[in-house]
Design a protein around this motif. Structure first.
Motif, PDB file in Angstrom:
ATOM      1  N   LEU A 142      22.724  -2.923   0.398  1.00 56.80           N
ATOM      2  CA  LEU A 142      21.360  -3.075   0.182  1.00 56.80           C
ATOM      3  C   LEU A 142      20.593  -1.577   0.058  1.00 56.80           C
ATOM      4  CD1 LEU A 142      18.567  -4.601  -0.592  1.00 56.80           C
ATOM      5  CD2 LEU A 142      18.229  -4.878   1.721  1.00 56.80           C
ATOM      6  N   VAL A 143      19.770  -1.282  -0.982  1.00 61.24           N
ATOM      7  CA  VAL A 143      19.613   0.074  -1.162  1.00 61.24           C
ATOM      8  C   VAL A 143      18.049  -0.210  -1.412  1.00 61.24           C
ATOM      9  CG1 VAL A 143      19.393   2.245  -2.514  1.00 61.24           C
ATOM     10  CG2 VAL A 143      21.691   1.105  -1.931  1.00 61.24           C
ATOM     11  N   LEU A 144      17.135   0.407  -0.620  1.00 64.57           N
ATOM     12  CA  LEU A 144      15.542   0.434  -0.745  1.00 64.57           C
ATOM     13  C   LEU A 144      15.092   1.741  -1.128  1.00 64.57           C
ATOM     14  CD1 LEU A 144      14.953  -2.200   1.809  1.00 64.57           C
ATOM     15  CD2 LEU A 144      15.134  -2.835  -0.328  1.00 64.57           C
ATOM     16  N   LEU A 145      13.960   1.896  -1.815  1.00 69.87           N
ATOM     17  CA  LEU A 145      13.303   3.146  -2.062  1.00 69.87           C
ATOM     18  C   LEU A 145      12.123   3.200  -1.538  1.00 69.87           C
ATOM     19  CD1 LEU A 145      13.344   6.057  -3.531  1.00 69.87           C
ATOM     20  CD2 LEU A 145      12.535   4.841  -5.585  1.00 69.87           C
ATOM     21  N   GLU A 146      11.594   3.860  -0.806  1.00 68.07           N
ATOM     22  CA  GLU A 146      10.434   4.210  -0.060  1.00 68.07           C
ATOM     23  C   GLU A 146       9.491   5.075  -1.103  1.00 68.07           C
ATOM     24  OE1 GLU A 146       7.192   4.126   1.145  1.00 68.07           O
ATOM     25  OE2 GLU A 146       8.030   3.114   2.532  1.00 68.07           O
ATOM     26  N   SER A 147       8.549   4.770  -1.798  1.00 69.64           N
ATOM     27  CA  SER A 147       7.755   5.492  -2.595  1.00 69.64           C
ATOM     28  C   SER A 147       6.576   6.216  -2.285  1.00 69.64           C
ATOM     29  CB  SER A 147       7.248   4.689  -3.915  1.00 69.64           C
ATOM     30  OG  SER A 147       6.445   3.580  -3.457  1.00 69.64           O
ATOM     31  N   GLY A 148       6.456   5.653  -0.773  1.00 63.40           N
ATOM     32  CA  GLY A 148       5.006   6.345  -0.161  1.00 63.40           C
ATOM     33  C   GLY A 148       5.248   7.643   0.569  1.00 63.40           C
ATOM     34  N   VAL A 149       6.210   8.390   0.624  1.00 66.92           N
ATOM     35  CA  VAL A 149       6.495   9.390   1.010  1.00 66.92           C
ATOM     36  C   VAL A 149       7.571  10.518   0.069  1.00 66.92           C
ATOM     37  CG1 VAL A 149       6.573   8.575   3.448  1.00 66.92           C
ATOM     38  CG2 VAL A 149       8.755   8.741   2.227  1.00 66.92           C
ATOM     39  N   SER A 150       7.634  11.864   0.333  1.00 69.20           N
ATOM     40  CA  SER A 150       8.152  12.782  -0.481  1.00 69.20           C
ATOM     41  C   SER A 150       8.553  13.977   0.135  1.00 69.20           C
ATOM     42  CB  SER A 150       7.103  13.196  -1.557  1.00 69.20           C
ATOM     43  OG  SER A 150       7.836  14.230  -2.404  1.00 69.20           O
ATOM     44  N   THR A 151       9.859  14.702  -0.006  1.00 66.80           N
ATOM     45  CA  THR A 151       9.978  15.515   0.709  1.00 66.80           C
ATOM     46  C   THR A 151      10.165  16.842  -0.230  1.00 66.80           C
ATOM     47  OG1 THR A 151      12.406  15.235  -0.216  1.00 66.80           O
ATOM     48  CG2 THR A 151      11.700  14.465   1.904  1.00 66.80           C
ATOM     49  N   ALA A 152       9.156  16.827  -1.575  1.00 71.12           N
ATOM     50  CA  ALA A 152       8.910  17.841  -2.490  1.00 71.12           C
ATOM     51  C   ALA A 152       8.199  19.022  -1.662  1.00 71.12           C
ATOM     52  CB  ALA A 152       8.234  17.589  -3.514  1.00 71.12           C
ATOM     53  N   TYR A 153       8.547  20.349  -1.987  1.00 69.08           N
ATOM     54  CA  TYR A 153       8.090  21.320  -1.254  1.00 69.08           C
ATOM     55  C   TYR A 153       6.758  21.478  -1.080  1.00 69.08           C
ATOM     56  CZ  TYR A 153      12.760  23.287  -0.723  1.00 69.08           C
ATOM     57  OH  TYR A 153      14.241  23.689  -0.507  1.00 69.08           O
ATOM     58  N   LYS A 154       6.027  21.030  -2.427  1.00 66.81           N
ATOM     59  CA  LYS A 154       4.615  21.287  -2.462  1.00 66.81           C
ATOM     60  C   LYS A 154       3.663  20.234  -1.482  1.00 66.81           C
ATOM     61  CE  LYS A 154       4.518  23.153  -6.889  1.00 66.81           C
ATOM     62  NZ  LYS A 154       4.026  22.863  -8.588  1.00 66.81           N
ATOM     63  N   LYS A 155       4.529  18.899  -1.235  1.00 61.71           N
ATOM     64  CA  LYS A 155       3.894  17.997  -0.529  1.00 61.71           C
ATOM     65  C   LYS A 155       4.384  18.005   1.198  1.00 61.71           C
ATOM     66  CE  LYS A 155       3.447  14.855  -4.395  1.00 61.71           C
ATOM     67  NZ  LYS A 155       3.857  13.465  -5.046  1.00 61.71           N
ATOM     68  N   ARG A 156       5.306  18.847   1.294  1.00 63.63           N
ATOM     69  CA  ARG A 156       5.511  19.020   2.814  1.00 63.63           C
ATOM     70  C   ARG A 156       4.326  19.515   3.712  1.00 63.63           C
ATOM     71  NH1 ARG A 156      11.895  21.200   2.833  1.00 63.63           N
ATOM     72  NH2 ARG A 156      12.679  19.807   1.390  1.00 63.63           N
ATOM     73  N   GLY A 157       4.207  19.017   4.777  1.00 64.47           N
ATOM     74  CA  GLY A 157       3.361  19.438   5.721  1.00 64.47           C
ATOM     75  C   GLY A 157       3.102  18.363   6.987  1.00 64.47           C
ATOM     76  N   GLU A 158       2.320  18.622   7.856  1.00 69.69           N
ATOM     77  CA  GLU A 158       2.175  17.623   9.073  1.00 69.69           C
ATOM     78  C   GLU A 158       1.799  16.528   8.779  1.00 69.69           C
ATOM     79  OE1 GLU A 158      -0.580  19.296  11.798  1.00 69.69           O
ATOM     80  OE2 GLU A 158       0.243  21.080  12.065  1.00 69.69           O
ATOM     81  N   GLU A 159       0.929  16.107   7.575  1.00 61.61           N
ATOM     82  CA  GLU A 159       0.597  14.772   7.353  1.00 61.61           C
ATOM     83  C   GLU A 159       1.913  14.093   6.648  1.00 61.61           C
ATOM     84  OE1 GLU A 159      -1.139  11.033   6.529  1.00 61.61           O
ATOM     85  OE2 GLU A 159      -1.796  12.493   7.682  1.00 61.61           O
TER      86      GLU A 159
END
Length: 661
Positions: A524-541
């Motif tokens: 089973l493979v699931l994708l979580e679309s509510g988070v991202s590791t893109a450089y522009k979106k990285r941060g504490e939040e």
């Protein structure tokens, strides 16, 4: 319609060569729409010219193998032909013969899909999917050539590749080089060879060898790799190393008398006061299998290793495990960098030698003047490597107040000064400068030379670096000269890309992707679309949101779970927000020892019945590759993003180079 051929069981695929889309079996050819049954034509045979098929020879009346079919498939066809008793062969006949073949291979108590194993195999049964891979390996080794194998987790690629390789080597007097990217993977190979030996009753001569520094018992081994390599080389030359002596035949015999791991080889050598690395190389002259790192063939060590064990490339069969790592490992080994501050420290260390300091100061000034001119706004700048080396050489042609000097002679002088100084700091500036300049002179055609300043740092952090772009410059001649090579990995996809990058001849290579042995319901493979590791979106939040998902999901999964990140930095940032995790958290550390990794596996084994652990690791790190999480040790795995290389001058140069190639 099913996804598998009803006759031979092969995975069906789509074909467009006829101008329309149709399902085909790679063994039997086109299948009837909606049935999964091959089309058998009494005149044309099964399939078209693009696929292996049995066709009738006009006038002969018996099936023959279509020209150009692969050896594995032609062997399968020949088995059917041998059993044919009539001129007319129908679909029921073929199905019956296939079933008879499977009955012969499976014992009465074998699980469904499991075949009886050959004698030179470590287990009683062969797993589903393993038999086809093992057959491909055997054909590759027997006939010569290359196999690029995308082998999914669970097939058991170590056993399936090592078994036919050992048999081929022992029958033909060759040596198997089983090459891994990590030392932790050696234990699996050694244990598999022991099982093959016990089950077959054959004596297998195996040598397990790692880096010279990791095997060295002296305090010298605690120094940084570059410093150790430099001093070890110098002390071996001048005879000042107390262990660098030829090992006696009795020691070599003891190493080969059993299938010993590298730890045992070191113990035996230290007891005899002999260099363990030299003992292992001496034993390798008589070995059937040499378990070693990529660098033993795919670096400038190759000629000395092969010369030391008395082998030519044509005498060896190569197995490359986790082969997706090989291109980057070759590039890294052919690359180097030198901080400008290290060159400054090297000048200070030779302040009493005016002519030596003069030349080092000249090199320093050349680098600094380019940086001041070209890097006013840029963090990285590409240099013309030929022009730069020419400018360095002209510095020595002009000479100093003490006269001119040859650059190569100057480097020998630096090496001698460093050796006699006995410098054993964490970083030996003279040794590092010497090694960098030697590498600079040996750059190949695809190397780039550039200056770089880390982010948020000033000119005092300036570095000069050279990087290799094309691993085929190193790997191409190795594969061209060896008898055979099997490159395997669970992520060697697409195999053709890796074959081209590494310079494997298309005429000599097979490319295979094998289906997973596990049912899709177990994957089973699931994708979580509510988070991202893109450089522009990285941060504490974002780090907090990723941590919340890990805590929430892992808490609902029984047993152990693992999360693998693209970098240690991101892992540590997310780890700060892992509050309230119902599972105890284990965090991977850099440069973990084998004992540290074994301790973590032990914790996972003992803790899964008590709620389990959550393991945090890094993709490409010590715990993500070469570790066997057997018996469902992990119930769930989180993959946090993809470890893409950050934008840089090197990445852009790689793109430009391969587009042009």
């Amino acid at each position: 319609m099913g996804n598998f051929c009803r006759v031979c069981g092969s995975l069906l695929r789509w074909d467009f060569s006829s101008g329309r889309r149709e399902r085909v079996c790679p063994r039997c050819g086109p299948v009837k729409e909606g049935t999964g049954t091959p089309v058998i034509d009494s005149q044309k045979g099964a399939g078209n010219g693009s696929f292996p098929a049995m066709v009738r020879s006009p006038g002969a009346g018996v099936p023959r193998v279509r020209k150009g079919v692969s050896p594995r498939e032609s062997q399968y066809a020949r088995r059917i032909i041998k059993r044919a008793n009539t001129v007319s062969m129908g679909l029921d006949d073929i199905r019956s013969m296939k079933n008879d073949t499977l009955k012969e291979k499976r014992g009465p108590d074998a699980p469904a899909g499991w075949a009886e194993a050959p004698a030179m195999f470590p287990f009683e049964r062969v797993r589903p999917g393993q038999e086809e891979f093992m057959s491909d390996v055997e054909d590759t080794i027997n006939e010569g050539g290359f196999l690029l194998a995308n082998v999914p987790t669970g097939i058991g690629k170590t056993a399936a590749s090592l078994s036919p390789a050992i048999r081929g080597a022992m029958e033909n007097g060759r040596t198997v080089f089983f090459m891994t990217s990590k030392q932790s993977q050696h234990a699996i190979v050694v244990e598999t060879a022991r099982k093959i030996s016990r089950r077959s009753g054959k004596r297998i001569r195996l040598v397990d060898i790692i880096s010279k520094q990791s095997m060295c018992p002296r305090d010298l081994s605690k120094l940084p790799h570059g410093t150790f390599s430099f001093l070890c080389k110098q002390q071996s030359k001048d005879g000042s190393c107390p262990l660098f002596r030829p090992p006696p035949p009795s020691l070599v015999h003891e190493v080969l008398s059993d299938i010993n791991d590298v730890k045992r080889t070191v113990e035996l050598s230290v007891a005899a006061r002999i260099c363990p690395h030299r003992t292992a190389l001496e034993a390798a002259k008589e070995a059937d299998v040499l378990v070693c790192d990529f660098n033993y063939l795919f670096s400038d060590l190759r000629d000395s290793v092969l010369g030391g064990i008395g082998k030519d490339l044509s005498d060896i069969d190569i197995i490359v495990d986790e082969a997706h790592n090989l291109p980057d490992r070759i590039r890294d080994h052919q690359s180097s960098e030198l901080p400008l501050r290290m060159l400054d420290e090297a000048m200070d260390s030779v302040s009493g030698r005016r002519h030596v300091r003069h030349y080092l100061k000249g090199i320093y000034d050349i680098i600094l003047s380019i940086a001041e001119k070209e890097m006013k706004e840029e963090r990285e700048v590409l240099l013309d490597k030929r022009l730069f080396v020419s400018e360095i050489r002209s510095l020595f042609t002009q000479g100093s107040v003490d006269g001119s000097m040859d650059l190569e002679l100057f480097l020998e002088m630096l090496a001698d000064i460093s050796r006699r100084s006995g410098e054993k700091r964490e970083e030996d500036p003279l040794a590092m400068t010497t090694q960098f300049l030697e590498g600079l002179l040996n750059m190949k055609g695809s190397h780039i030379l550039y200056l770089t300043i880390p982010e948020d740092r000033g000119l005092d952090s300036l570095r000069i670096a050279f990087r290799n772009l094309d691993p085929a410059e190193i790997s191409g001649p190795v594969f061209k000269g060896c008898h055979s090579a099997v490159l395997m990995s669970g992520t060697l996809s697409p195999p053709s890309m890796f074959g081209d990058i590494l310079g494997l001849s298309r005429k000599r290579r097979r490319e295979r992707s094998y289906p997973s042995p596990f049912p899709r319901t177990n994957r089973l493979v699931l994708l979580e679309s509510g988070v991202s590791t893109a450089y522009k979106k990285r941060g504490e939040e974002m780090y907090r949101r990723i941590a919340e998902r890990l805590v929430s999901i892992s808490g609902r999964v029984p047993g152990n779970a693992a999360a693998f990140f693209p970098s240690y930095s991101m892992m540590n940032s997310v780890g700060e927000y892992m509050w309230g995790c119902p599972k105890s958290v284990i965090v991977e550390e850099r440069s973990m020892s084998k004992g540290d990794k074994d301790a973590i596996i032990g914790k996972l084994e003992t803790g899964r019945e008590r709620g389990g652990y959550l393991l945090l690791g890094v993709m490409g790190g010590s715990l993500s590759e070469g570790v066997d999480y057997r018996d469902n040790l992990l119930s769930c795995v989180f993959v946090i993003g993809i470890p893409f290389a950050p934008p840089s001058l090197e990445v852009q140069s790689l793109r430009d180079y391969f587009r042009g190639k």
